[in-house]
Design a protein around this motif. Structure first.
Motif, PDB file in Angstrom:
ATOM      1  N   ASP A  36       6.772   2.527 -13.044  1.00 28.46           N
ATOM      2  CA  ASP A  36       6.893   1.806 -11.402  1.00 28.46           C
ATOM      3  C   ASP A  36       7.616   2.141 -10.544  1.00 28.46           C
ATOM      4  OD1 ASP A  36       5.003  -0.191 -12.554  1.00 28.46           O
ATOM      5  OD2 ASP A  36       6.557  -0.887 -13.829  1.00 28.46           O
ATOM      6  N   ARG A  80       1.260  -1.308   0.058  1.00 26.05           N
ATOM      7  CA  ARG A  80       0.521  -0.588  -0.355  1.00 26.05           C
ATOM      8  C   ARG A  80       1.075   1.365   0.298  1.00 26.05           C
ATOM      9  NH1 ARG A  80      -2.654  -0.031   4.494  1.00 26.05           N
ATOM     10  NH2 ARG A  80      -2.051  -1.691   5.489  1.00 26.05           N
ATOM     11  N   LYS A 100       2.631   5.869  -5.482  1.00 28.14           N
ATOM     12  CA  LYS A 100       2.418   5.781  -6.984  1.00 28.14           C
ATOM     13  C   LYS A 100       1.386   7.135  -7.574  1.00 28.14           C
ATOM     14  CE  LYS A 100       3.658   1.802  -9.130  1.00 28.14           C
ATOM     15  NZ  LYS A 100       3.194   0.582  -9.766  1.00 28.14           N
ATOM     16  N   GLN A 101       0.690   6.894  -6.372  1.00 24.09           N
ATOM     17  CA  GLN A 101      -1.173   7.997  -6.530  1.00 24.09           C
ATOM     18  C   GLN A 101      -0.548   9.608  -6.234  1.00 24.09           C
ATOM     19  OE1 GLN A 101      -3.575   6.556  -3.967  1.00 24.09           O
ATOM     20  NE2 GLN A 101      -4.169   5.230  -5.142  1.00 24.09           N
ATOM     21  N   ARG A 102       0.819   9.628  -5.489  1.00 19.71           N
ATOM     22  CA  ARG A 102       1.440  11.437  -4.538  1.00 19.71           C
ATOM     23  C   ARG A 102       2.252  11.087  -5.863  1.00 19.71           C
ATOM     24  NH1 ARG A 102       0.710  11.282   1.462  1.00 19.71           N
ATOM     25  NH2 ARG A 102      -1.178   9.736   1.445  1.00 19.71           N
ATOM     26  N   GLY A 103       2.853  10.756  -7.087  1.00 18.26           N
ATOM     27  CA  GLY A 103       4.227  11.107  -8.258  1.00 18.26           C
ATOM     28  C   GLY A 103       5.098  11.479  -7.673  1.00 18.26           C
ATOM     29  N   TYR A 104       6.123  10.271  -6.647  1.00 16.09           N
ATOM     30  CA  TYR A 104       6.905   9.928  -6.250  1.00 16.09           C
ATOM     31  C   TYR A 104       7.705   9.890  -6.954  1.00 16.09           C
ATOM     32  CZ  TYR A 104      10.786   8.293  -4.054  1.00 16.09           C
ATOM     33  OH  TYR A 104      12.187   7.844  -2.799  1.00 16.09           O
ATOM     34  N   GLU A 138       1.575   1.886  -3.248  1.00 18.75           N
ATOM     35  CA  GLU A 138       0.974   2.758  -4.138  1.00 18.75           C
ATOM     36  C   GLU A 138       0.172   3.760  -3.930  1.00 18.75           C
ATOM     37  OE1 GLU A 138      -1.962  -1.145  -3.368  1.00 18.75           O
ATOM     38  OE2 GLU A 138      -1.904  -1.835  -4.737  1.00 18.75           O
ATOM     39  N   ALA A 139       0.440   4.153  -2.724  1.00 16.86           N
ATOM     40  CA  ALA A 139       0.739   5.305  -2.197  1.00 16.86           C
ATOM     41  C   ALA A 139       1.100   6.324  -2.813  1.00 16.86           C
ATOM     42  CB  ALA A 139       0.308   5.769  -0.805  1.00 16.86           C
TER      43      ALA A 139
END
Length: 311
Positions: A94, A10, A16-20, A13-14
């Motif tokens: 990724d 998770r 990725k959602q934040r554009g890290y 996934e988090a």
């Protein structure tokens, strides 16, 4: 799925959602950057999960901190600060979990510039000649899972295995694969015996540096660090089907102009009934290693690509 594994999944996934985004440099570059006066403590998420700097809990939002805690990814640093036990790096589309800097433990999971070059090599070779439908792909010594994941996304109908002797590596590689939506089978083994099918594509990015502590993720063994590469190549070639390929990305210590590993791999290809394409990708990497006594006769360490095709 264990609570810690679920939390790390998770976390990726988090992020990725934040554009890290973080590109991992060589250990020598990493050391130089974090030695700067303004890098004693993390200022943002990239400092925490990329540069492995100690941080105050207030520097990260509560949701990510909770995932790090649940993922057993935190350890105490000086002055009441915390430090992440893992880094997270970007490659193509990724994110990859791997060991924090410095990678000193024997079971460290390494990721760095070689990972990016290895991924590009796989992509280039599969563009030259596509695999048959339903191909069997094996990434030997997968580490953080780069080879397996890149190949799986390029060949979505293939069956992909990743092997490693390091359970810590397989754990992180499995998380990385799941976060990327790539179904990959993990096998902890020193051999390919668990893969019953003939192999269409074998991948290998073995260690190639002489390591005084003989750490598995880093030590390439004899032949000035080339022995593990030869051993992996031999093991893979025994299992290739006719027309099957091995993509080997590794390093070769060049001694007085002679590429001893290249000669050994050419001889092995002939003995195993394989054609070989061999080239240097980068003529000079890890130059700081040449200061060590073990490399007293070495001119340079070159990164090489060896592509074997079974006749």
């Amino acid at each position: 799925m264990t609570e810690s594994r679920s939390a790390l999944l998770r976390l990726v996934e988090a992020l990725k959602q934040r554009g890290y985004h973080f590109v991992t440099p060589t250990p020598a570059t990493h050391a130089r950057v974090v030695a700067r006066a303004d890098r004693s403590e993390a200022r943002d998420l990239v400092d925490i999960l990329g540069w492995s700097l100690p941080f105050a809990p207030s520097r990260i939002d509560a949701a990510l901190l909770a995932l790090l805690e649940a993922g057993e990814a935190l350890e105490a640093a000086d002055d009441g600060l915390l430090r992440s036990r893992f880094r997270v790096s970007s490659l193509k589309d990724d994110l990859y979990l791997h060991s924090a800097y410095p990678t000193e433990a024997g079971d460290s999971v390494f990721f760095g510039p070689d990972s990016y070059r290895f991924a590009d090599l796989i992509e280039a070779e599969l563009a030259i000649a596509r695999l048959p439908s339903g191909a069997a792909i094996v990434d030997i010594g997968t580490g953080a899972g780069v080879g397996a994941l890149v190949a799986a996304k390029l060949c979505p109908d293939a069956t992909v295995w990743m092997t490693d002797v390091n359970p810590a590596a397989l754990r992180l590689a499995a998380i990385n694969a799941e976060a990327a939506g790539a179904p990959i089978r993990a096998v902890e083994s020193t051999t390919l015996d668990a893969i019953a099918r003939p192999i269409d594509l074998a991948l290998a990015n073995p260690p190639y540096i002489i390591d005084d502590d003989a750490r598995t993720y880093r030590d390439g063994g004899g032949m000035l660090g080339g022995q593990v590469s030869v051993d992996m190549a031999r093991m893979a070639m025994h299992r290739l089907k006719s027309g099957g390929r091995l993509i080997l990305y590794t390093g070769s210590a060049i001694v007085r102009g002679a590429d001893l590993l290249g000669r050994a791999l050419a001889a092995l290809a002939g003995a195993e009934g394989c054609d070989l394409r061999y080239r240097e990708i980068d003529p000079d990497v890890f130059g700081e290693e040449l200061e060590r006594p073990a490399y007293a006769e070495v001119d340079r360490i070159a990164v090489v690509a060896a592509i074997f095709t079974k006749r």
